[in-house]
Motif scaffolding. Structure first.
Motif, PDB file in Angstrom:
ATOM      1  N   THR A  42       0.918  -0.993   0.007  1.00 26.62           N
ATOM      2  CA  THR A  42       0.128   0.168   0.032  1.00 26.62           C
ATOM      3  C   THR A  42       0.934   1.331   0.079  1.00 26.62           C
ATOM      4  N   ALA A  43       0.596   2.185  -0.851  1.00 33.23           N
ATOM      5  CA  ALA A  43       1.402   3.319  -0.962  1.00 33.23           C
ATOM      6  C   ALA A  43       0.917   4.522  -0.297  1.00 33.23           C
ATOM      7  N   ALA A  44       1.397   4.574   0.902  1.00 26.17           N
ATOM      8  CA  ALA A  44       0.483   5.646   1.944  1.00 26.17           C
ATOM      9  C   ALA A  44       0.984   7.073   1.329  1.00 26.17           C
ATOM     10  N   ALA A  45      -0.008   8.030   1.598  1.00 27.21           N
ATOM     11  CA  ALA A  45       0.268   9.409   0.994  1.00 27.21           C
ATOM     12  C   ALA A  45       0.811  10.282   1.990  1.00 27.21           C
ATOM     13  N   PRO A  46       1.719  11.283   1.533  1.00 26.06           N
ATOM     14  CA  PRO A  46       2.386  12.161   2.591  1.00 26.06           C
ATOM     15  C   PRO A  46       1.527  13.051   3.090  1.00 26.06           C
ATOM     16  N   ASP A  47       1.454  13.396   4.327  1.00 27.90           N
ATOM     17  CA  ASP A  47       0.766  14.517   4.988  1.00 27.90           C
ATOM     18  C   ASP A  47       1.488  16.024   4.478  1.00 27.90           C
ATOM     19  N   LEU A  48       0.783  16.707   3.628  1.00 25.90           N
ATOM     20  CA  LEU A  48       1.442  17.911   3.129  1.00 25.90           C
ATOM     21  C   LEU A  48       0.930  19.101   4.053  1.00 25.90           C
ATOM     22  N   ALA A  49       0.571  19.110   5.063  1.00 24.09           N
ATOM     23  CA  ALA A  49      -0.088  20.069   5.926  1.00 24.09           C
ATOM     24  C   ALA A  49       1.135  21.159   6.170  1.00 24.09           C
ATOM     25  N   PRO A  50       1.105  22.523   5.874  1.00 24.74           N
ATOM     26  CA  PRO A  50       2.009  23.374   5.721  1.00 24.74           C
ATOM     27  C   PRO A  50       2.882  23.413   7.115  1.00 24.74           C
ATOM     28  N   GLU A  51       2.007  23.163   8.236  1.00 25.58           N
ATOM     29  CA  GLU A  51       2.842  23.440   9.666  1.00 25.58           C
ATOM     30  C   GLU A  51       3.657  21.997   9.837  1.00 25.58           C
ATOM     31  N   ARG A  52       3.815  21.121   9.054  1.00 26.37           N
ATOM     32  CA  ARG A  52       4.671  19.903   9.125  1.00 26.37           C
ATOM     33  C   ARG A  52       5.849  20.212   8.298  1.00 26.37           C
ATOM     34  N   ILE A  53       5.978  21.059   7.446  1.00 29.67           N
ATOM     35  CA  ILE A  53       7.390  21.270   6.937  1.00 29.67           C
ATOM     36  C   ILE A  53       8.385  21.623   7.895  1.00 29.67           C
ATOM     37  N   ALA A  54       9.539  20.764   7.541  1.00 29.88           N
ATOM     38  CA  ALA A  54      10.669  20.705   8.691  1.00 29.88           C
ATOM     39  C   ALA A  54      11.920  21.312   8.296  1.00 29.88           C
ATOM     40  N   ARG A  55      12.074  21.257   6.953  1.00 29.71           N
ATOM     41  CA  ARG A  55      13.676  22.035   6.557  1.00 29.71           C
ATOM     42  C   ARG A  55      13.076  22.336   4.967  1.00 29.71           C
ATOM     43  N   ARG A  56      13.886  23.456   4.658  1.00 26.78           N
ATOM     44  CA  ARG A  56      14.056  23.715   3.207  1.00 26.78           C
ATOM     45  C   ARG A  56      15.216  23.503   2.685  1.00 26.78           C
ATOM     46  N   LEU A  57      15.800  22.942   1.355  1.00 22.18           N
ATOM     47  CA  LEU A  57      17.176  22.812   1.132  1.00 22.18           C
ATOM     48  C   LEU A  57      17.360  23.396  -0.183  1.00 22.18           C
ATOM     49  N   VAL A  58      18.364  23.811  -0.473  1.00 25.46           N
ATOM     50  CA  VAL A  58      18.676  24.499  -1.994  1.00 25.46           C
ATOM     51  C   VAL A  58      20.160  23.714  -2.062  1.00 25.46           C
ATOM     52  N   GLY A  59      20.279  23.359  -3.590  1.00 23.78           N
ATOM     53  CA  GLY A  59      21.744  22.922  -4.230  1.00 23.78           C
ATOM     54  C   GLY A  59      21.729  23.276  -5.398  1.00 23.78           C
ATOM     55  N   LEU A  60      23.205  23.225  -5.948  1.00 25.93           N
ATOM     56  CA  LEU A  60      23.160  23.557  -7.337  1.00 25.93           C
ATOM     57  C   LEU A  60      24.044  22.495  -8.033  1.00 25.93           C
ATOM     58  N   ARG A  61      23.260  21.966  -9.106  1.00 29.71           N
ATOM     59  CA  ARG A  61      23.933  20.815  -9.887  1.00 29.71           C
ATOM     60  C   ARG A  61      25.071  21.368 -10.812  1.00 29.71           C
ATOM     61  N   PRO A  62      26.095  20.760 -10.926  1.00 30.97           N
ATOM     62  CA  PRO A  62      27.131  21.249 -11.735  1.00 30.97           C
ATOM     63  C   PRO A  62      27.176  20.673 -13.220  1.00 30.97           C
ATOM     64  N   PHE A  63      26.196  21.086 -14.260  1.00 32.10           N
ATOM     65  CA  PHE A  63      25.825  20.549 -15.331  1.00 32.10           C
ATOM     66  C   PHE A  63      27.052  21.057 -16.524  1.00 32.10           C
TER      67      PHE A  63
END
Length: 387
Positions: A42-63
């Protein structure tokens, strides 16, 4: 419980360790088998409630439009081997292109210590293979884990953003195929050995069954064709649902384990920022491998490199989500510290600021895929990873 031998890979254990196996020929390996989906999956669905966002990450791919550069250059009396330009495949290709770079090291004059520039996944794999061949290694980098772009990578084992198709040649494809095979073999040896590498099913959503492309042909011996599971009682809102077996690398765990064991193998880590090639030529090592990724632009004038900005929204860990997912540009990857949601590929954007509007689109896209109410989204400062 795993034995100490499985985790302590010191220099005396190199020859007999499950990882050391140094320089076996690259030969075909059996593909990952089956969909890994039990009949009661069974493929559980993620809980997308905004208050549950724990972190935000940014990275740069070297293309690099023409693909990974593995090439020798002389700087005075120093032999410099370039090893950069992996695009979105730095982790996936790391062991394979490292092997190709190390082959150039072994062909260079001298048998002394080797300098590796760069503390990301590519640099660490290069350092490891050099130690397997008995060479002393010093790794120089401005940043080490947890402050590298590799720590940010979502890291499902699959090549992406390899090169512009106009630069494809039979020779490049043969080199990529060899690198992918060797890298795949290496990551498979790490499964269950404390490096954060795990077998996990991958779910692919689409309007119709995908047509194989040239990258799929490179992987034909490693990953089987997707199994159509559209008839399963799963929560996805898509006409086509496919499943393939796959590998996921939990990058914070992987990077910590690699650095730990490289130190046990005698590799020296030195934090240093280089401003000019003359500083490289002044190093005590006569052979240097450049694994600086986008850093090669300013350090070596590699103006062909193009940053591709990506960002991730992290939700808290959810043990029910034991699969990776892709749908168009959207993807979901679970790892120990949280569930990663991504889907941005900002070509030419070298900024590391977080794009709140892009996050809204991503969360709305996932809400649609799972038929969940989208709801309002709030934004907090991003956690950023830089090379």
């Amino acid at each position: 419980m795993a034995s100490r031998r499985q985790f302590l890979l010191g220099s005396t254990a190199l020859a007999s360790s499950v990882l050391a196996g140094a320089w076996r020929p690259v030969t075909a390996a059996p593909a990952l088998e089956g969909s890994l989906l039990p009949t009661d999956f069974t493929a559980a669905a993620p809980d997308l409630a905004p208050e549950r966002i724990a972190r935000r990450l940014v990275g740069l791919r070297p293309f690099r439009p023409m693909g990974v550069r593995i090439e020798v250059e002389a700087i005075g009396n120093t032999t410099l081997i370039h090893h950069y330009g992996h695009g979105g495949s730095g982790v996936t290709l790391s062991w394979g292109t490292a092997r190709q770079a190390v082959d150039l090291v072994l062909a260079a004059p001298g048998r002394g210590a080797v300098a590796v520039l760069g503390g990301g996944a590519v640099g660490l794999a290069t350092a490891w293979l050099l130690r397997e061949r008995g060479r002393p290694v010093r790794v120089y980098a401005e940043h080490f884990s947890p402050a590298t772009t590799s720590d940010v990578a979502a890291a499902r084992w699959f090549p992406s953003q390899l090169l512009d198709t106009q630069f494809r040649t039979p020779e490049i494809e043969a080199n990529l195929s060899e690198a992918l095979l060797f890298s795949h073999q290496r990551f498979r040896r790490l499964i269950g050995r404390g490096y954060g590498v795990d077998l996990i099913p991958h779910i692919r959503l689409a309007l119709r069954p995908p047509s194989p492309g040239w990258v799929d042909a490179l992987l034909a011996d490693l990953i089987p064709a997707p199994e159509d599971i559209s008839d399963r009682d799963l929560p996805f809102q898509a006409p086509y649902v496919g499943a393939v077996p796959g590998m996921l690398i939990d990058m914070p765990l992987y990077m910590r384990a690699m650095q730990r064991d490289l130190r046990r193998m005698g590799v020296v880590f030195l934090q240093r920022r280089f401003e000019a090639p003359a500083e490289i030529a002044a190093l005590p090592e006569s052979v240097v491998v450049n694994c600086t990724g986008l850093g090669s632009t300013t350090l070596f004038g590699a103006n062909e490199l193009v940053p591709i900005k990506g960002q991730l929204t992290m939700l808290p860990p959810d043990p029910r989500l034991r699969y990776t997912l892709s749908a168009g540009s959207l993807y979901l990857h679970p790892r120990s510290e949280g569930i990663l949601l991504g889907g941005t590929y900002a070509h030419g954007d070298a900024t590391t600021s977080f794009d709140a509007e892009a996050e809204k689109r991503i969360l709305a896209g996932f809400a649609e895929l799972y038929a969940l109410p989208p709801g309002p989204r709030s934004v907090t400062p991003a956690a950023r990873g830089q090379a």
